[in-house]
Scaffold this motif. Structure first.
Motif, mmCIF file in Angstrom:
data_model
loop_
_atom_site.group_PDB
_atom_site.id
_atom_site.type_symbol
_atom_site.label_atom_id
_atom_site.label_comp_id
_atom_site.label_asym_id
_atom_site.label_seq_id
_atom_site.Cartn_x
_atom_site.Cartn_y
_atom_site.Cartn_z
ATOM 1 N N ASN A 244 0.793 -1.248 0.086
ATOM 2 C CA ASN A 244 0.190 -0.059 -0.200
ATOM 3 C C ASN A 244 0.849 1.336 0.072
ATOM 4 O OD1 ASN A 244 -2.812 -0.115 0.023
ATOM 5 N ND2 ASN A 244 -2.792 0.973 1.817
ATOM 6 N N ILE A 245 1.709 1.306 0.781
ATOM 7 C CA ILE A 245 2.819 2.473 0.980
ATOM 8 C C ILE A 245 3.620 2.670 -0.510
ATOM 9 C CG2 ILE A 245 5.009 3.236 1.738
ATOM 10 C CD1 ILE A 245 4.140 1.843 4.405
ATOM 11 N N ALA B 108 0.930 3.745 -3.121
ATOM 12 C CA ALA B 108 0.624 5.244 -2.910
ATOM 13 C C ALA B 108 1.734 6.083 -3.473
ATOM 14 C CB ALA B 108 0.621 5.763 -1.491
ATOM 15 N N ALA C 20 -2.350 5.492 3.364
ATOM 16 C CA ALA C 20 -1.152 4.692 3.448
ATOM 17 C C ALA C 20 -0.604 5.412 4.595
ATOM 18 C CB ALA C 20 -0.376 5.064 2.207
ATOM 19 N N SER D 109 5.169 -1.890 -6.121
ATOM 20 C CA SER D 109 3.744 -1.849 -5.741
ATOM 21 C C SER D 109 2.800 -2.921 -5.974
ATOM 22 C CB SER D 109 3.335 -0.555 -6.408
ATOM 23 O OG SER D 109 2.657 -0.921 -7.754
#
Lengths: 117, 117
Positions: free
Chosen positions: A9-10, A13, A57, B15
């Motif tokens: 998720n980080i 983002a 995030a 990601s």
DNA sequence: ATTACGTTTCGATAAAAAACGAAATGAACA
DNA sequence: TGTTCATTTCGTTTTTTATCGAAACGTAAT
């Protein structure tokens, strides 16, 4: 929610050019939606969405400020993954032309002039 | 290709859950497509695509090895953004259960047994 | 040479993400 | 109280990404 998903998720983002520009601007000072909108040249709703991705995030915080909403780099990350990502983000793209230019603009601009129209 | 795009590309490559798992496996040892395919339980072509995304971002290298293609962490990154990303990746997700399990499997498996069918 | 097999490429499909404008929200202020 | 205005939410469209199976490729082994 396992750590792999949080980390994914980080990175998600951070995997968008506009959101990277937002992060690098917020490192200089807190900003509202309309200031960011002016610099990125995107629709207000698009900017608002990018900001909510960054908040989800855990990288960015929001705080009400008069009629504006101030977005800023999260200074109290919930976990280690977020803190180390934020630390990492301090060192990258410092010499990028787009980032330098964005920062030049935001430091010379008054919210009250930029936002009202 | 400016630095912002390169950095965006690196984050894009990171990601995706499967690609993070691949990176964390390659940190232990070089692997071929079919080994990774067995662990991720994805189609061969999907794994091959993930690997090419990682290679395009400069994070991973490939090298012919007999009838196999060995993929490994890039030890000679072209630029600073890639090196620092790779360094960062060494420290994250070290305690993640999925990552630990993936690594447990790859260390106990023989390519010649796993791949032939 | 022919076969076997690991890998890549191709074409198609499905799912996710980015973008917009319009409408809804909600707080400040006149 | 009603208006203003920054922001969010909603619905839609477009673009991108993930996934697969089948076909093509290329090298090793038979």
């Amino acid at each position: 929610m396992n750590t792999l998903s949080i980390q994914e998720n980080i990175f998600k983002a951070l995997s968008d050019k506009s959101r990277l520009r937002i992060i690098k601007m917020l490192q200089k000072k807190p900003l509202c939606v309309c200031e960011i909108k002016e610099i990125l040249q995107l629709a207000t709703s698009t900017v608002s969405n990018h900001l909510s991705v960054l908040c989800d995030a855990g990288l960015v915080n929001s705080e009400k400020d008069g009629k504006w909403m101030n977005y800023s780099i999260n200074t109290e990350p919930k976990n280690n993954m977020i803190s180390s990502a934020l630390l990492y983000l301090q060192f990258i793209l410092e010499d990028d032309e787009t980032i330098l230019n964005d920062r030049r603009i935001i430091s010379n601009v008054d919210r009250n002039v930029l936002c009202c129209k």
